[in-house]
Design an enzyme around this catalytic site. Structure first.
Site, short mmCIF file in Angstrom:
data_model
loop_
_atom_site.label_atom_id
_atom_site.label_comp_id
_atom_site.label_asym_id
_atom_site.label_seq_id
_atom_site.Cartn_x
_atom_site.Cartn_y
_atom_site.Cartn_z
N LYS A 1 0.84 -1.21 0.00
CA LYS A 1 0.00 0.00 0.00
C LYS A 1 0.87 1.26 0.00
O LYS A 1 0.67 2.16 -0.80
CB LYS A 1 -0.89 0.02 1.22
CG LYS A 1 -1.50 1.38 1.56
CD LYS A 1 -2.37 1.39 2.80
CE LYS A 1 -1.62 1.58 4.08
NZ LYS A 1 -1.33 2.98 4.46
N ASN A 2 1.86 1.30 0.91
CA ASN A 2 2.62 2.54 1.09
C ASN A 2 3.60 2.81 -0.03
O ASN A 2 4.12 3.91 -0.15
CB ASN A 2 3.34 2.52 2.45
CG ASN A 2 2.34 2.63 3.59
OD1 ASN A 2 1.18 2.99 3.36
ND2 ASN A 2 2.77 2.29 4.77
N CYS B 223 -3.83 12.37 12.75
CA CYS B 223 -4.70 11.19 12.74
C CYS B 223 -4.58 10.55 14.13
O CYS B 223 -3.93 11.08 15.02
CB CYS B 223 -4.29 10.22 11.64
SG CYS B 223 -2.72 9.43 11.95
N ARG C 163 1.54 14.29 13.10
CA ARG C 163 2.06 14.04 11.75
C ARG C 163 2.23 15.34 10.95
O ARG C 163 1.60 15.55 9.92
CB ARG C 163 1.18 13.03 11.04
CG ARG C 163 1.08 11.74 11.85
CD ARG C 163 0.36 10.63 11.17
NE ARG C 163 1.16 10.06 10.09
CZ ARG C 163 0.71 9.08 9.32
NH1 ARG C 163 -0.50 8.63 9.50
NH2 ARG C 163 1.45 8.58 8.36
N ASP D 287 4.97 0.31 12.02
CA ASP D 287 3.71 -0.26 11.51
C ASP D 287 3.50 -1.68 11.99
O ASP D 287 2.40 -2.23 11.84
CB ASP D 287 3.69 -0.22 9.98
CG ASP D 287 3.63 1.20 9.47
OD1 ASP D 287 3.86 1.40 8.26
OD2 ASP D 287 3.39 2.11 10.28
N ARG E 44 -8.78 0.23 4.69
CA ARG E 44 -7.83 1.17 4.07
C ARG E 44 -6.57 0.45 3.61
O ARG E 44 -5.95 0.85 2.63
CB ARG E 44 -7.42 2.23 5.10
CG ARG E 44 -8.44 3.28 5.42
CD ARG E 44 -7.78 4.35 6.26
NE ARG E 44 -6.48 4.67 5.70
CZ ARG E 44 -5.39 4.96 6.44
NH1 ARG E 44 -5.46 4.99 7.74
NH2 ARG E 44 -4.24 5.24 5.87
C1 EPZ Z 1 4.80 6.63 6.17
O1 EPZ Z 1 4.13 7.72 6.76
C2 EPZ Z 1 3.77 5.51 6.13
N1 EPZ Z 1 2.62 5.93 5.33
C3 EPZ Z 1 3.32 5.17 7.55
O2 EPZ Z 1 2.45 4.04 7.44
C4 EPZ Z 1 4.54 4.76 8.38
O3 EPZ Z 1 4.14 4.54 9.70
C5 EPZ Z 1 5.59 5.88 8.34
O4 EPZ Z 1 5.92 6.19 6.96
C6 EPZ Z 1 6.88 5.50 9.08
O5 EPZ Z 1 7.41 4.35 8.53
C7 EPZ Z 1 2.73 5.97 3.98
O6 EPZ Z 1 3.76 5.69 3.41
C8 EPZ Z 1 1.48 6.36 3.23
P1 EPZ Z 1 7.15 9.83 8.37
P2 EPZ Z 1 4.85 9.18 6.80
O7 EPZ Z 1 7.12 11.10 7.60
O8 EPZ Z 1 5.58 9.43 5.55
C9 EPZ Z 1 7.47 12.98 11.85
C10 EPZ Z 1 0.55 2.71 7.89
O9 EPZ Z 1 0.12 2.18 8.93
N2 EPZ Z 1 7.49 13.98 10.77
O10 EPZ Z 1 8.34 8.95 8.29
O11 EPZ Z 1 3.83 10.18 7.22
C11 EPZ Z 1 6.08 12.40 12.04
O12 EPZ Z 1 5.33 13.23 12.90
C12 EPZ Z 1 1.08 4.14 7.90
O13 EPZ Z 1 0.60 2.13 6.77
C13 EPZ Z 1 7.72 15.31 11.08
O14 EPZ Z 1 7.92 15.66 12.24
O15 EPZ Z 1 5.88 8.95 8.00
C14 EPZ Z 1 6.32 11.06 12.64
O16 EPZ Z 1 6.45 11.18 14.04
C15 EPZ Z 1 0.94 4.78 9.27
N3 EPZ Z 1 7.73 16.24 10.09
C16 EPZ Z 1 7.66 10.64 12.05
O17 EPZ Z 1 8.25 11.84 11.49
C17 EPZ Z 1 7.51 15.90 8.77
O18 EPZ Z 1 7.54 16.78 7.89
C18 EPZ Z 1 7.56 9.61 10.95
O19 EPZ Z 1 6.82 10.19 9.90
C19 EPZ Z 1 7.27 14.54 8.47
C20 EPZ Z 1 7.26 13.59 9.48
#
Ligand code: EPZ
Length: 434
Positions: free
Chosen positions: A35-36, A129, A134, A318, A410
């Site tokens: 999915k991701n 969420c 996020r 995840d 989802r």
């Molecule tokens: C991706 O989300 C995945 N979603 C998430 O999967 C997954 O948990 C996550 O990566 C971590 O592996 C998709 O790919 C669609 P991040 P993403 O940016 O890109 C902080 C699932 O269950 N952050 O690596 O949003 C954020 O708050 C979903 O399939 C900032 O602070 O993850 C978080 O604490 C859930 N500023 C951490 O980084 C930013 O600009 C990780 O977020 C971006 C992120």
């Protein structure tokens, strides 16, 4: 009891899952496309001149929402089986509609490609969420570093750039989404971009490989430093999405918690080092029994282990809820620390309703293994919590009833159908609430 077609159920009421626990499973569990990765690739198609064809795209609610969002902007999106044709040639706007972005956070991934293709983009800020705030500050700062003028007003991100220019960007945190946004935008920038402290998740590498298939020049994906040499144009391509590593581990743990011997595939074993190590540490036998097929079987014991979620190649966040369910019935104490999200222990309260002995403090869950769980009515709070409750229900004594299936739909393609095919007693029911 009505056994319902999932698509029909998803359109109106997603229904409830009824699980009779304590049943052994046997057979093969198939893994769908990631999915991701698929969501990021769909955004990446906007970089290309012409129609790209992406295979192994699971028919999930998230994919449907992003498809509809792209179609609303004049992008042609057509599904044939598990393949999507996406053609941005006649895109009509740089504005993504709020009502659709608000349904799917991952829609924000179109900001970078839209800006790179059209020189402007207007995408609503994704909200938080259940699992955390996020923020997207790292995405925005990266695009600004590439020369875009970015403003955020009234919950809308507006970005403009007549020409993006390559530069040296250091990410404060190896964010998956920010890495993907910046990498996609940089493919059409003038000059070279060096992205340091980049995310190393397999989905980032899959997106990089897709962009390379489009003609982009990218090196180092999967390492902390990615180097992108911008190109004036990118052509369309045909590409196949990697298997979903989170679904893989969901299916492995369904076998593990029911003390079953099952095979799961296709898998990419290099994407699974952390969870496979933990499953073996708990006591399970996990072997590769074919080029891309894993077999899991019970071992002598099931002992508790500690785990801490970290960016890849650390233990994936995840998979945390999935392991929490499994460790609830392991022997001894397990300490689980969620370091990626501030609020990703929502499944604990529901597992406790099933008899799990788990105490939480801030981002830490202390699990004392119990001999068994007992079935109960429970509510999913997010996508991976829904999967964790299904896992717990497979092992619990008696019946478990799971609500909140819109979360599950989802991210999983017919999970209950896959489990039923190997012997699980699990039904999705739509019936008037009595
Ligand atoms: C991706 O989300 C995945 N979603 C998430 O999967 C997954 O948990 C996550 O990566 C971590 O592996 C998709 O790919 C669609 P991040 P993403 O940016 O890109 C902080 C699932 O269950 N952050 O690596 O949003 C954020 O708050 C979903 O399939 C900032 O602070 O993850 C978080 O604490 C859930 N500023 C951490 O980084 C930013 O600009 C990780 O977020 C971006 C992120």
């Amino acid at each position: 009891m009505v056994h319902t077609n999932i698509i029909a159920a998803t359109k109106s009421d997603p229904g409830r899952l009824l699980i009779q626990g304590g049943v052994n499973l046997s057979g093969h569990l198939p893994v769908s496309g990631a999915k991701n990765s698929a969501l990021a690739l769909m955004a990446g198609t906007l970089l290309a001149c012409g129609p790209s064809l992406i295979h192994n795209v699971p028919p999930l609610a998230d994919i449907t929402i992003l498809s509809k969002l792209l179609q609303s902007m004049g992008v042609r999106v057509e599904r044939t089986g598990n393949s999507l044709t996406i053609d941005p040639t006649y895109i009509t706007t740089h504005r993504a509609p709020y009502e659709m972005v608000s349904q799917l956070r991952a829609s924000f991934f179109i900001l970078g490609p839209l800006l790179a293709r059209l020189g402007m983009a207007r995408v609503p800020l994704p909200g938080g969420c259940a699992i955390g705030a996020r923020p997207v500050d790292l995405h925005v700062r990266g695009l600004s570093a590439l020369g875009a003028e970015v403003s955020i007003e009234h919950g809308i991100v507006e970005a403009r750039a007549t020409q993006l220019r390559g530069t040296h960007i250091y990410l404060d945190y190896p964010s998956v989404g920010a890495t993907e946004t910046i990498m996609m935008a940089a493919t059409l920038a003038e000059g070279e971009t060096i992205l340091e402290n980049a995310a190393r998740e397999p989905e980032v590498s899959d997106l990089a490989n897709f962009c390379i298939a489009l003609g982009a020049q990218i090196q180092g994906a999967g390492t902390p430093q990615i180097v992108i040499k911008g190109r004036p144009h990118l052509h369309a391509a045909e590409y196949t999405v990697i298997p979903d590593r989170v679904e893989t581990v969901t299916l492995l743990i369904a076998g593990a918690i029911t003390n079953s011997t099952v095979t799961i595939g296709p898998v990419v074993v290099e994407h699974l080092s952390a969870p496979l190590t933990k499953l073996r540490d708990i006591g399970y036998r996990v072997e590769l029994v074919g080029a891309d097929t894993l077999q899991i079987a019970p071992g002598a014991a099931r002992i508790g282990v500690d785990l801490e979620t970290l960016p890849f190649p650390g233990f994936p966040t995840d998979m945390q809820a999935l392991f929490t369910a499994l460790l609830a019935v392991a022997e001894g104490t397990s300490i689980i620390t969620e370091r990626v999200y501030e609020n990703r222990l929502g499944h604990v309260a529901e597992l406790r309703r099933m008899g799990a002995d788990i105490r939480t403090h801030d981002r830490i869950a202390i699990v004392q293994g119990v001999s068994h769980l007992s079935g109960a009515p429970v509510q999913a709070t997010d996508l991976r919590a829904a999967a964790a409750l299904i896992i717990a229900g497979l092992a619990a004594h008696g019946q478990t009833e799971i609500r909140g299936l819109h979360h599950l739909d989802r991210g999983y393609q017919d999970l209950e159908g896959k489990l039923r095919a190997v012997g699980a007693r699990i039904e999705r029911v739509i019936s008037p609430e009595v």
